[in-house]
Design a protein around this motif. Structure first.
Motif, PDB file in Angstrom:
ATOM      1  N   ALA A 121      -5.002   0.964  -9.460  1.00 15.01           N
ATOM      2  CA  ALA A 121      -6.091   1.569  -8.692  1.00 15.01           C
ATOM      3  C   ALA A 121      -6.621   0.636  -7.609  1.00 15.01           C
ATOM      4  CB  ALA A 121      -7.217   1.975  -9.638  1.00 15.01           C
ATOM      5  N   LYS A 122      -6.468  -0.668  -7.808  1.00 11.34           N
ATOM      6  CA  LYS A 122      -6.908  -1.631  -6.791  1.00 11.34           C
ATOM      7  C   LYS A 122      -6.043  -1.544  -5.539  1.00 11.34           C
ATOM      8  CE  LYS A 122      -8.744  -5.077 -10.026  1.00 11.34           C
ATOM      9  NZ  LYS A 122      -8.524  -6.405 -10.641  1.00 11.34           N
ATOM     10  N   ARG A 123      -4.805  -1.087  -5.704  1.00  6.92           N
ATOM     11  CA  ARG A 123      -3.843  -1.096  -4.595  1.00  6.92           C
ATOM     12  C   ARG A 123      -3.664   0.265  -3.942  1.00  6.92           C
ATOM     13  NH1 ARG A 123       0.831  -1.368  -5.919  1.00  6.92           N
ATOM     14  NH2 ARG A 123       0.687  -1.030  -8.164  1.00  6.92           N
ATOM     15  N   VAL A 124      -3.585   1.312  -4.750  1.00  4.33           N
ATOM     16  CA  VAL A 124      -3.251   2.637  -4.221  1.00  4.33           C
ATOM     17  C   VAL A 124      -4.191   3.694  -4.793  1.00  4.33           C
ATOM     18  CG1 VAL A 124      -0.825   2.096  -3.874  1.00  4.33           C
ATOM     19  CG2 VAL A 124      -1.564   3.044  -6.063  1.00  4.33           C
ATOM     20  N   LYS A 125      -4.310   4.793  -4.088  1.00  6.39           N
ATOM     21  CA  LYS A 125      -5.162   5.879  -4.557  1.00  6.39           C
ATOM     22  C   LYS A 125      -4.501   6.585  -5.740  1.00  6.39           C
ATOM     23  CE  LYS A 125      -3.412   9.546  -1.509  1.00  6.39           C
ATOM     24  NZ  LYS A 125      -3.779  10.527  -0.471  1.00  6.39           N
ATOM     25  N   PRO A 126      -5.277   7.268  -6.563  1.00  7.67           N
ATOM     26  CA  PRO A 126      -4.698   7.964  -7.715  1.00  7.67           C
ATOM     27  C   PRO A 126      -3.764   9.081  -7.279  1.00  7.67           C
ATOM     28  CG  PRO A 126      -7.015   8.534  -7.450  1.00  7.67           C
ATOM     29  CD  PRO A 126      -6.743   7.401  -6.514  1.00  7.67           C
ATOM     30  N   ALA A 127      -2.766   9.332  -8.107  1.00  4.62           N
ATOM     31  CA  ALA A 127      -1.765  10.337  -7.772  1.00  4.62           C
ATOM     32  C   ALA A 127      -2.205  11.748  -8.149  1.00  4.62           C
ATOM     33  CB  ALA A 127      -0.449  10.008  -8.482  1.00  4.62           C
ATOM     34  N   PHE A 136     -14.045   2.053 -12.314  1.00  4.77           N
ATOM     35  CA  PHE A 136     -12.918   2.906 -11.922  1.00  4.77           C
ATOM     36  C   PHE A 136     -13.372   3.950 -10.912  1.00  4.77           C
ATOM     37  CE2 PHE A 136     -10.354   1.260 -15.360  1.00  4.77           C
ATOM     38  CZ  PHE A 136      -9.058   1.503 -14.938  1.00  4.77           C
ATOM     39  N   GLU A 137     -14.490   4.582 -11.188  1.00  2.00           N
ATOM     40  CA  GLU A 137     -15.007   5.603 -10.274  1.00  2.00           C
ATOM     41  C   GLU A 137     -15.256   5.015  -8.889  1.00  2.00           C
ATOM     42  OE1 GLU A 137     -17.326   8.114 -13.808  1.00  2.00           O
ATOM     43  OE2 GLU A 137     -18.439   6.793 -12.464  1.00  2.00           O
ATOM     44  N   LYS A 138     -15.769   3.797  -8.849  1.00  2.00           N
ATOM     45  CA  LYS A 138     -16.020   3.121  -7.575  1.00  2.00           C
ATOM     46  C   LYS A 138     -14.719   2.881  -6.830  1.00  2.00           C
ATOM     47  CE  LYS A 138     -17.859  -1.201  -5.685  1.00  2.00           C
ATOM     48  NZ  LYS A 138     -18.433  -2.538  -6.005  1.00  2.00           N
ATOM     49  N   MET A 139     -13.687   2.405  -7.534  1.00  2.00           N
ATOM     50  CA  MET A 139     -12.393   2.146  -6.892  1.00  2.00           C
ATOM     51  C   MET A 139     -11.787   3.431  -6.361  1.00  2.00           C
ATOM     52  SD  MET A 139     -10.457  -0.805  -9.139  1.00  2.00           S
ATOM     53  CE  MET A 139     -10.651   0.030 -10.708  1.00  2.00           C
ATOM     54  N   TRP A 140     -11.847   4.501  -7.147  1.00  2.00           N
ATOM     55  CA  TRP A 140     -11.292   5.774  -6.704  1.00  2.00           C
ATOM     56  C   TRP A 140     -12.005   6.284  -5.452  1.00  2.00           C
ATOM     57  CZ3 TRP A 140     -11.332   7.569 -12.453  1.00  2.00           C
ATOM     58  CH2 TRP A 140     -10.136   7.168 -13.070  1.00  2.00           C
ATOM     59  N   LYS A 141     -13.327   6.117  -5.413  1.00  2.00           N
ATOM     60  CA  LYS A 141     -14.084   6.559  -4.242  1.00  2.00           C
ATOM     61  C   LYS A 141     -13.742   5.722  -3.013  1.00  2.00           C
ATOM     62  CE  LYS A 141     -18.014   8.453  -6.802  1.00  2.00           C
ATOM     63  NZ  LYS A 141     -19.448   8.281  -7.173  1.00  2.00           N
ATOM     64  N   GLU A 142     -13.476   4.455  -3.232  1.00  4.29           N
ATOM     65  CA  GLU A 142     -13.119   3.573  -2.108  1.00  4.29           C
ATOM     66  C   GLU A 142     -11.797   3.973  -1.470  1.00  4.29           C
ATOM     67  OE1 GLU A 142     -13.232  -0.325  -3.787  1.00  4.29           O
ATOM     68  OE2 GLU A 142     -15.403  -0.553  -3.513  1.00  4.29           O
ATOM     69  N   HIS A 143     -10.954   4.667  -2.228  1.00  3.78           N
ATOM     70  CA  HIS A 143      -9.702   5.179  -1.668  1.00  3.78           C
ATOM     71  C   HIS A 143      -9.924   6.477  -0.892  1.00  3.78           C
ATOM     72  CE1 HIS A 143      -6.924   2.278  -3.285  1.00  3.78           C
ATOM     73  NE2 HIS A 143      -7.348   2.454  -4.512  1.00  3.78           N
ATOM     74  N   GLY A 144     -11.184   6.897  -0.801  1.00  2.00           N
ATOM     75  CA  GLY A 144     -11.494   8.101  -0.056  1.00  2.00           C
ATOM     76  C   GLY A 144     -11.261   9.374  -0.839  1.00  2.00           C
ATOM     77  N   GLU A 145     -11.248   9.270  -2.149  1.00  2.00           N
ATOM     78  CA  GLU A 145     -10.960  10.435  -2.961  1.00  2.00           C
ATOM     79  C   GLU A 145     -12.221  11.273  -3.155  1.00  2.00           C
ATOM     80  OE1 GLU A 145      -7.964  11.090  -3.399  1.00  2.00           O
ATOM     81  OE2 GLU A 145      -7.291   9.152  -2.724  1.00  2.00           O
ATOM     82  N   GLN A 146     -12.338  12.299  -2.361  1.00  2.00           N
ATOM     83  CA  GLN A 146     -13.512  13.162  -2.427  1.00  2.00           C
ATOM     84  C   GLN A 146     -13.446  14.145  -3.593  1.00  2.00           C
ATOM     85  OE1 GLN A 146     -16.011  12.389  -0.391  1.00  2.00           O
ATOM     86  NE2 GLN A 146     -14.663  10.798   0.412  1.00  2.00           N
TER      87      GLN A 146
END
Length: 332
Positions: A254-260, A283-293
């Motif tokens: 999750a630090k490198r790529v957005k969730p699949a 985890f929620e913070k990392m996912w949001k940082e990937h722009g996952e709305q």
């Protein structure tokens, strides 16, 4: 100052010990987690293929003479592929019976429901001896197999897991683009009463330390009043931490790529002191940082006084009349 140090023979060893402990914490905090084997998926191409795979698993389970009969892998099917299939991944030391009632409710709503048995679980011996040797690789292989089977059971694949099952759902959210919705419920990604910053080094240290058994209820032990009759009353520490290790493997990703996964819904319990909600929030913070709305979150309020296992229907301290309707509202 030097004279003062020399005048206290214990001061220098104490300072050295503190420095060594700090260095160990830093080292084990940064030590990476990764799977030691490649996990390959093989999605079922049709409904019949999925059913055949489930039947093979059930046939293999029939050969396990000491398997608790209520803990067999369950498939609630409408006889064909439907719009939605829901995979329920049960918690650490529990078995598929944990999701039997909730699964039946979703089945009656038109879902195909698959509740597989996690490896080494569901044995009649409730002391958890069968859990010795459980690894994150084994859990990842099982989670992958479960999603592969789901592909033929419905057009839209939803994977929901509680606690240890939530660790697997978290890992799958990073790995599987053919999961339309991943739902980690109170995922075991960290120990609740340990500060978040110390969970990772503790996991590394415990995996290096000798394996030993712990009771869920150290006072009542095998007579734990809140333990379901099919659940293990104790566990080996390495098996417990391997669930966390799978979560930390997902964190590295999750630090490198957005969730699949197509979407993620995290469900936590503010009254839960077994798992670490601060780790889930990270985890929620990392996912949001990937722009996952598409990330949604919900937390059961502390005043509901819900236990960590808020799914098992017959827990004396549970409240499925409150929990199940909310889950139906959230997972649709």
């Amino acid at each position: 100052m030097h004279l003062q140090l020399l005048g206290n023979p214990w001061l220098i060893p104490i300072i050295v010990l503190i420095v060594v402990l700090m260095l160990l914490v830093v080292f084990f905090s940064t030590r990476p987690f990764k799977l030691r084997t490649d996990i390959r998926s093989n999605p079922a191409g049709s409904y019949d293929e999925s059913v055949t795979r489930v039947e093979q698993i059930q046939s293999d389970e029939a050969l396990i003479l000491d398997l608790n009969q209520v803990c067999k892998t369950k498939l609630l099917s409408h006889g064909e592929s439907v719009d939605n299939v829901l995979v329920f991944l049960h918690g650490f030391t529990s078995c598929p019976a944990q999701f039997a009632e909730l699964g039946q409710e979703y089945f009656e709503q038109g879902y195909n429901v698959y509740i597989p048995r996690v490896p080494r679980h569901g044995i009649k011996d409730r002391l958890g001896n069968s859990l010795k040797g459980l690894t994150a690789e084994e859990l990842a292989e099982f989670a992958t197999q479960s999603v592969d089977i789901a592909q033929g059971l419905g057009k839209r694949v939803i994977v929901a897991g509680l606690s240890g099952g939530g660790s697997m759902a978290t890992w799958l959210s990073q790995e599987r683009a053919d999961v339309d919705l991943a739902v980690p419920i109170s995922p075991f990604l960290g120990i609740g009463f340990i500060p978040r910053i110390f969970n990772r080094p503790l996991a590394n240290l415990l995996l290096l330390a000798p394996d030993f058994f712990q009771w869920w209820d150290p006072i009542h032990k095998e007579n734990n009043p809140n333990s379901a009759p099919y659940s293990y009353t104790r566990y080996p520490t390495h098996a417990l931490i391997e669930n966390m290790r799978l979560g930390y493997i997902a964190e590295e990703d999750a630090k490198r790529v957005k969730p699949a996964a197509g979407a993620i819904l995290t469900i936590t319990n503010a009254n839960d002191d077994s798992v670490n909600n601060a780790v889930v929030a990270e985890f929620e913070k990392m996912w949001k940082e990937h722009g996952e709305q598409f990330l949604q979150t919900y937390q059961f309020p502390k005043e509901f006084a819900l236990p960590h296992d808020l799914i098992t229907a017959n827990r004396p301290d549970g409240n499925i009349e409150l929990v199940y309707p909310k889950l139906h509202e959230l997972i649709h």
